[in-house]
Design a protein around this motif. Structure first.
Motif, PDB file in Angstrom:
ATOM      1  N   ARG A 447     -14.864  43.489  19.486  1.00 16.34           N
ATOM      2  CA  ARG A 447     -13.663  42.651  19.527  1.00 16.34           C
ATOM      3  C   ARG A 447     -13.932  41.429  18.653  1.00 16.34           C
ATOM      4  N   ASN A 448     -13.090  41.188  17.667  1.00 14.49           N
ATOM      5  CA  ASN A 448     -13.387  40.199  16.647  1.00 14.49           C
ATOM      6  C   ASN A 448     -13.662  38.815  17.221  1.00 14.49           C
ATOM      7  N   GLU A 449     -12.880  38.404  18.199  1.00 13.10           N
ATOM      8  CA  GLU A 449     -13.090  37.082  18.797  1.00 13.10           C
ATOM      9  C   GLU A 449     -14.487  36.970  19.410  1.00 13.10           C
ATOM     10  N   ASP A 450     -14.941  38.061  20.028  1.00 11.40           N
ATOM     11  CA  ASP A 450     -16.261  38.053  20.644  1.00 11.40           C
ATOM     12  C   ASP A 450     -17.371  38.294  19.623  1.00 11.40           C
ATOM     13  N   LEU A 451     -17.071  38.965  18.526  1.00  9.87           N
ATOM     14  CA  LEU A 451     -18.033  39.087  17.427  1.00  9.87           C
ATOM     15  C   LEU A 451     -18.416  37.702  16.921  1.00  9.87           C
ATOM     16  N   ILE A 452     -17.424  36.859  16.786  1.00 13.83           N
ATOM     17  CA  ILE A 452     -17.659  35.495  16.315  1.00 13.83           C
ATOM     18  C   ILE A 452     -18.480  34.711  17.318  1.00 13.83           C
ATOM     19  N   SER A 453     -18.027  34.689  18.578  1.00 16.66           N
ATOM     20  CA  SER A 453     -18.694  33.853  19.582  1.00 16.66           C
ATOM     21  C   SER A 453     -20.086  34.372  19.938  1.00 16.66           C
ATOM     22  N   SER A 454     -20.261  35.705  20.022  1.00 22.17           N
ATOM     23  CA  SER A 454     -21.571  36.240  20.410  1.00 22.17           C
ATOM     24  C   SER A 454     -22.615  35.990  19.328  1.00 22.17           C
ATOM     25  N   ASN A 455     -22.244  36.109  18.055  1.00 19.83           N
ATOM     26  CA  ASN A 455     -23.171  35.764  16.977  1.00 19.83           C
ATOM     27  C   ASN A 455     -23.475  34.268  16.964  1.00 19.83           C
ATOM     28  N   ASP A 456     -22.471  33.454  17.243  1.00 17.75           N
ATOM     29  CA  ASP A 456     -22.705  32.012  17.334  1.00 17.75           C
ATOM     30  C   ASP A 456     -23.694  31.693  18.453  1.00 17.75           C
ATOM     31  N   HIS A 457     -23.566  32.421  19.572  1.00 18.60           N
ATOM     32  CA  HIS A 457     -24.493  32.198  20.682  1.00 18.60           C
ATOM     33  C   HIS A 457     -25.914  32.618  20.291  1.00 18.60           C
ATOM     34  N   LEU A 458     -26.052  33.704  19.526  1.00 20.10           N
ATOM     35  CA  LEU A 458     -27.371  34.097  19.028  1.00 20.10           C
ATOM     36  C   LEU A 458     -27.941  33.036  18.099  1.00 20.10           C
ATOM     37  N   ARG A 459     -27.094  32.548  17.219  1.00 17.71           N
ATOM     38  CA  ARG A 459     -27.515  31.538  16.248  1.00 17.71           C
ATOM     39  C   ARG A 459     -28.007  30.279  16.982  1.00 17.71           C
ATOM     40  N   GLU A 460     -27.246  29.852  17.989  1.00 14.83           N
ATOM     41  CA  GLU A 460     -27.612  28.669  18.774  1.00 14.83           C
ATOM     42  C   GLU A 460     -28.918  28.914  19.531  1.00 14.83           C
ATOM     43  N   PHE A 461     -29.064  30.122  20.080  1.00 14.56           N
ATOM     44  CA  PHE A 461     -30.264  30.464  20.846  1.00 14.56           C
ATOM     45  C   PHE A 461     -31.498  30.421  19.959  1.00 14.56           C
ATOM     46  N   ILE A 462     -31.395  30.997  18.778  1.00 20.75           N
ATOM     47  CA  ILE A 462     -32.530  31.002  17.852  1.00 20.75           C
ATOM     48  C   ILE A 462     -32.900  29.579  17.445  1.00 20.75           C
ATOM     49  N   GLN A 463     -31.907  28.798  17.084  1.00 24.51           N
ATOM     50  CA  GLN A 463     -32.185  27.438  16.622  1.00 24.51           C
ATOM     51  C   GLN A 463     -32.748  26.564  17.744  1.00 24.51           C
ATOM     52  N   LYS A 464     -32.279  26.803  18.972  1.00 22.99           N
ATOM     53  CA  LYS A 464     -32.751  26.025  20.127  1.00 22.99           C
ATOM     54  C   LYS A 464     -34.188  26.357  20.499  1.00 22.99           C
ATOM     55  N   THR A 465     -34.614  27.586  20.204  1.00 24.03           N
ATOM     56  CA  THR A 465     -35.934  28.040  20.654  1.00 24.03           C
ATOM     57  C   THR A 465     -36.988  27.984  19.556  1.00 24.03           C
ATOM     58  N   LEU A 466     -36.702  27.280  18.488  1.00 20.42           N
ATOM     59  CA  LEU A 466     -37.706  27.009  17.455  1.00 20.42           C
ATOM     60  C   LEU A 466     -38.361  25.674  17.795  1.00 20.42           C
ATOM     61  N   PRO A 467     -39.590  25.690  18.322  1.00 22.24           N
ATOM     62  CA  PRO A 467     -40.184  24.459  18.847  1.00 22.24           C
ATOM     63  C   PRO A 467     -40.749  23.516  17.800  1.00 22.24           C
ATOM     64  N   GLY A 468     -40.808  23.973  16.543  1.00 23.27           N
ATOM     65  CA  GLY A 468     -41.402  23.117  15.527  1.00 23.27           C
ATOM     66  C   GLY A 468     -42.869  22.877  15.816  1.00 23.27           C
ATOM     67  N   ASN A 469     -43.277  21.608  15.840  1.00 21.65           N
ATOM     68  CA  ASN A 469     -44.681  21.284  16.086  1.00 21.65           C
ATOM     69  C   ASN A 469     -44.994  21.011  17.555  1.00 21.65           C
ATOM     70  N   LYS A 470     -44.079  21.341  18.444  1.00 21.34           N
ATOM     71  CA  LYS A 470     -44.293  21.133  19.880  1.00 21.34           C
ATOM     72  C   LYS A 470     -45.318  22.138  20.398  1.00 21.34           C
ATOM     73  N   PRO A 471     -46.385  21.683  21.059  1.00 20.59           N
ATOM     74  CA  PRO A 471     -47.410  22.629  21.542  1.00 20.59           C
ATOM     75  C   PRO A 471     -46.896  23.496  22.691  1.00 20.59           C
ATOM     76  N   ALA A 472     -47.425  24.714  22.779  1.00 14.54           N
ATOM     77  CA  ALA A 472     -47.040  25.644  23.847  1.00 14.54           C
ATOM     78  C   ALA A 472     -47.869  25.343  25.084  1.00 14.54           C
ATOM     79  N   LYS A 473     -47.363  24.490  25.942  1.00 11.72           N
ATOM     80  CA  LYS A 473     -48.089  24.150  27.168  1.00 11.72           C
ATOM     81  C   LYS A 473     -47.100  23.680  28.242  1.00 11.72           C
ATOM     82  N   TYR A 474     -47.521  23.773  29.465  1.00 11.06           N
ATOM     83  CA  TYR A 474     -46.713  23.284  30.594  1.00 11.06           C
ATOM     84  C   TYR A 474     -47.085  21.834  30.893  1.00 11.06           C
TER      85      TYR A 474
END
Length: 474
Positions: A447-474
């Motif tokens: 469905r075209n409307e959801d094609l747009i929004s679901s790809n946008d959600h993927l794009r946002e998810f990828i960009q949000k989960t790129l930590p850069g130089n943040k160390p992987a620790k709790y």
């Protein structure tokens, strides 16, 4: 005969979100080896790289699988994230002449993508059938094991070890990628940034638990009934006048807080409680309370697909209940065929065969298996939901996104929500688990409307989960 190692590369350009994106497409085969180093299978893949990127180390890589088991990667490849999509109408119905067109919503602007066909799907095949056991490939854990080895080889060949990595799987592919998340970490020493579950199903969370039945399953499917009934205007006027999400919020609350405790009492529930539950289920599902009582409040989805529009002479689709079908008779307890799947195959099968030969210049006499022979499939030891939890616990970088269509009657959206709630019972990782819903079915991206929004959600998810130089620790 398919070759174990064989690739073709072409160059292209696509406009995504208004900007021109040049890319290369490499399609071909890469071997699966046995313990003696003998090539026993050829796995076909298509790899898209944006070609104007100087720093490939910072460029995310998305590894994409579909499901089945036994399904090729064609669905998300030619309808969701890839640079080309089907020629369909805005609701996803096939139109002739069949073919492909540019995908202005592809995530290729932010990530490179490889679409993988497991053995016997797409163009992938066992090379020596006489001397190779099918048991090596066709099972929950067997599938995960050989594909993890294959991914290691691919990442090494393509020089992508430094890149942030993501797995995306649809339907049974969510079982696959959930298991791969831990397998890649523990056996291949490859750590991920994200796992994306599209229309998830059959994640073993506790002791091999897969499909949900009994009181839990009966309660979890009612919100899906409500969504399908709302779409076909079968709900009472007061509910029909509300927005879908408002209705679903009400039905979800009822299902968990009232219906589930009632169903848990089984045959010892009082007649009054049972009748009240049937009345409420009828209100939310568009089918009669009498029929619901005949099933002791546990209405099979297959019956619902037959029953909802029975008086109008139609069935509704399994994977997307917006689609209608016509049966030989109006009687019966299940549809004759899956109306949505036959509709989709109209568009997908011609398009993928045209695309490889005419756009990617990939020549082969091997048949493209939309669905391949992979059964019997060994489902023993399915702990993939727990595997995903362990992978997330061990890797602070790892996030999970779930995407579901409200009208999907096979991998129901509320099942997916419940899975998300149960993956981490400690609640300590809930900020790394997220859910997105869409007003369509199993393949929400048609469905075209959801094609747009679901790809946008993927794009946002990828960009949000790129930590850069943040160390992987709790």
């Amino acid at each position: 005969m398919i070759a174990a190692n064989e690739t073709t590369t072409t160059t292209h350009q696509v406009t995504i979100k208004g900007k021109s994106v040049p890319y290369s497409a490499t399609t071909g085969t890469q071997p699966v080896w046995d313990e003696d180093g003998k090539a026993i299978a050829a796995v076909h893949f298509t790899y898209y790289q944006r070609s104007d990127i100087k720093n490939r180390a910072a460029r995310p890589l998305v590894i994409s699988f579909n499901g089945g088991p036994g399904s090729a990667s064609v669905w998300m490849h030619l309808a969701y994230t890839g640079p080309k999509i089907l020629k369909v109408d805005n609701e996803g119905f096939p139109v002739q002449p069949y073919g492909v067109k540019d995908n202005p919503n592809s995530i290729l602007d932010v990530a490179d993508i490889v679409f993988v066909n497991p053995v016997n799907t797409g163009y992938s095949r066992i090379l020596d059938k006489e001397n190779t056991s099918r048991d090596f490939f066709f099972g929950v854990n067997e599938d995960i094991s050989y594909l993890a080895e294959w991914i290691n080889t691919f990442v090494t060949r393509m020089n992508r070890w430094e890149s942030p990595k993501y797995l995306i799987g649809e339907s049974y592919g969510t079982t696959r990628v959930s298991g791969l998340a831990l397998e890649l970490q523990n056996r291949q020493w490859m750590y991920l940034n994200g796992v994306i579950l599209v229309s998830p199903t059959e994640l073993g969370i506790h002791s091999g638990q897969g499909r949900r039945e009994g009181p839990l399953g009966a309660a979890l499917r009612v919100p899906y009934f409500a969504a399908a009934a709302w779409y076909h205007k079968k709900l009472p006027a007061d509910l029909q006048s509300k927005d879908l999400l408002e209705v679903l919020d009400e039905v979800e609350t009822y299902s968990v807080q009232e219906l589930m405790p009632t169903l848990a009492k089984g045959g010892f529930v009082s007649s009054e409680e049972k009748n009240d539950a049937a009345r409420m289920m009828s209100r939310y599902s568009g089918i009669s309370a009498q029929v619901i009582l005949q099933y002791n409040l546990d209405v099979p989805t297959s019956f619902f697909w037959k029953e909802l529009l029975r008086e109008e002479g139609f069935t509704v689709g399994r994977l997307d209940s917006r689609y209608k079908g016509i049966d030989r008779t109006d009687g019966g307890d299940r549809p004759d065929f899956n109306s949505e799947l036959t509709s989709w195959l109209h568009a997908f099968a011609p398009a993928i065969n045209y695309y490889y030969k005419n756009v990617l210049n990939y020549e082969t006499d091997i048949k493209y298996n939309m669905f391949g022979p992979v059964h019997p499939w060994n489902r023993d030891g399915n702990n993939t939901g727990e595997n995903l939890r362990q992978a997330m616990a061990q890797n602070p970088y790892l996030h999970t996104l779930i995407q579901s269509g409200y009208y999907d009657g096979a991998t129901k959206y509320f099942d997916a929500k419940y899975t998300m709630w149960q993956i981490d019972p400690s609640g300590k990782m809930k900020d790394r688990l997220s859910f997105k819903g869409y007003r369509s079915g199993h393949m929400m991206y048609l469905r075209n409307e959801d094609l747009i929004s679901s790809n946008d959600h993927l794009r946002e998810f990828i960009q949000k989960t790129l930590p850069g130089n943040k160390p992987a620790k709790y």
